[in-house]
Write a protein that holds these residues in place. Structure first.
Motif, PDB file in Angstrom:
ATOM      1  N   THR A   1       6.746  -6.009   8.362  1.00  0.00           N
ATOM      2  CA  THR A   1       6.103  -4.824   7.822  1.00  0.00           C
ATOM      3  C   THR A   1       7.240  -3.876   7.476  1.00  0.00           C
TER       4      THR A   1
ATOM      5  N   GLN B   1      -5.660   3.030   1.757  1.00  0.00           N
ATOM      6  CA  GLN B   1      -5.971   2.004   2.732  1.00  0.00           C
ATOM      7  C   GLN B   1      -5.987   0.625   2.081  1.00  0.00           C
TER       8      GLN B   1
ATOM      9  N   SER C   1       0.348   6.889   8.834  1.00  0.00           N
ATOM     10  CA  SER C   1       0.719   5.510   8.509  1.00  0.00           C
ATOM     11  C   SER C   1       0.400   4.601   9.688  1.00  0.00           C
TER      12      SER C   1
ATOM     13  N   ASN D   1       9.065  -0.623   4.959  1.00  0.00           N
ATOM     14  CA  ASN D   1       8.888   0.563   4.133  1.00  0.00           C
ATOM     15  C   ASN D   1       9.785   0.360   2.907  1.00  0.00           C
TER      16      ASN D   1
ATOM     17  N   LEU E   1       4.579  -0.959   3.217  1.00  0.00           N
ATOM     18  CA  LEU E   1       3.694   0.161   3.518  1.00  0.00           C
ATOM     19  C   LEU E   1       4.469   1.471   3.458  1.00  0.00           C
TER      20      LEU E   1
ATOM     21  N   PHE F   1      -0.579   0.209  10.915  1.00  0.00           N
ATOM     22  CA  PHE F   1      -0.696  -1.216  10.646  1.00  0.00           C
ATOM     23  C   PHE F   1      -1.465  -1.835  11.797  1.00  0.00           C
TER      24      PHE F   1
ATOM     25  N   GLN G   1      -2.438   2.998   5.222  1.00  0.00           N
ATOM     26  CA  GLN G   1      -2.863   2.188   6.361  1.00  0.00           C
ATOM     27  C   GLN G   1      -3.149   0.771   5.868  1.00  0.00           C
ATOM     28  N   MET G   2      -2.770  -0.205   6.685  1.00  0.00           N
ATOM     29  CA  MET G   2      -2.996  -1.605   6.349  1.00  0.00           C
ATOM     30  C   MET G   2      -3.688  -2.282   7.519  1.00  0.00           C
TER      31      MET G   2
ATOM     32  N   LEU H   1       4.322  -7.285   4.434  1.00  0.00           N
ATOM     33  CA  LEU H   1       3.532  -6.095   4.138  1.00  0.00           C
ATOM     34  C   LEU H   1       4.472  -4.931   3.867  1.00  0.00           C
TER      35      LEU H   1
ATOM     36  N   VAL I   1       0.878  -1.174   0.000  1.00  0.00           N
ATOM     37  CA  VAL I   1       0.000   0.000   0.000  1.00  0.00           C
ATOM     38  C   VAL I   1       0.912   1.220   0.000  1.00  0.00           C
TER      39      VAL I   1
END
Length: 123
Positions: free
Chosen positions: A58, A11, A79, A60, A40, A81, A44-45, A38, A7
């Motif tokens: 998670t 969202q 941001s 970046n 990101l 999670f 938002q996840m 994930l 993402v």
């Protein structure tokens, strides 16, 4: 079910009717399973599973190693999670070397990347 989900802005929501974790194997060592990753940036996840929920990392993705050596973080104040399991466990792993191996990514400092999360994390 497992995978790599991204993402950039906005969202994202992942809902698993069963478990979310390791449906793939590490290409370097077939005995190791690969859990969900994930990626990101300033989004938002929200991840939910009926059973166990295993997140490999998670990350970046703007922290990927670049030829010019420039790195930047794109998390912003919004941001976030979140991960929730209805009947199982939630596990968030943070092994930088394993992240590189399972995503074919290259980070300048795997320890820092593995422990850098968005401003809001809810497990």
């Amino acid at each position: 079910m497992s995978g790599i989900f991204f993402v950039g802005d906005g969202q994202g929501r992942i809902t698993a009717q069963g478990a979310l974790g390791s449906a793939r194997h590490d290409t370097f060592n077939s005995d190791n399973t690969v859990d969900t990753v994930l990626a990101l940036m300033d989004g938002q996840m929200d991840v939910r599973a009926q059973d166990d929920l295993r997140i490999q990392a998670t990350i970046n993705p703007t922290l990927l190693r670049r030829q010019n050596g420039i790195e930047f973080v794109t998390f912003d104040q919004d941001s976030s999670f979140s991960a929730q399991s209805l009947t199982g466990d939630v596990e968030l792993q943070s092994n930088g070397l394993r992240i590189e191996q399972t995503t074919s990514a290259s980070f300048k400092n795997t320890t820092d990347v593995a422990h850098l999360y968005p401003g809001s994390v809810n497990l």
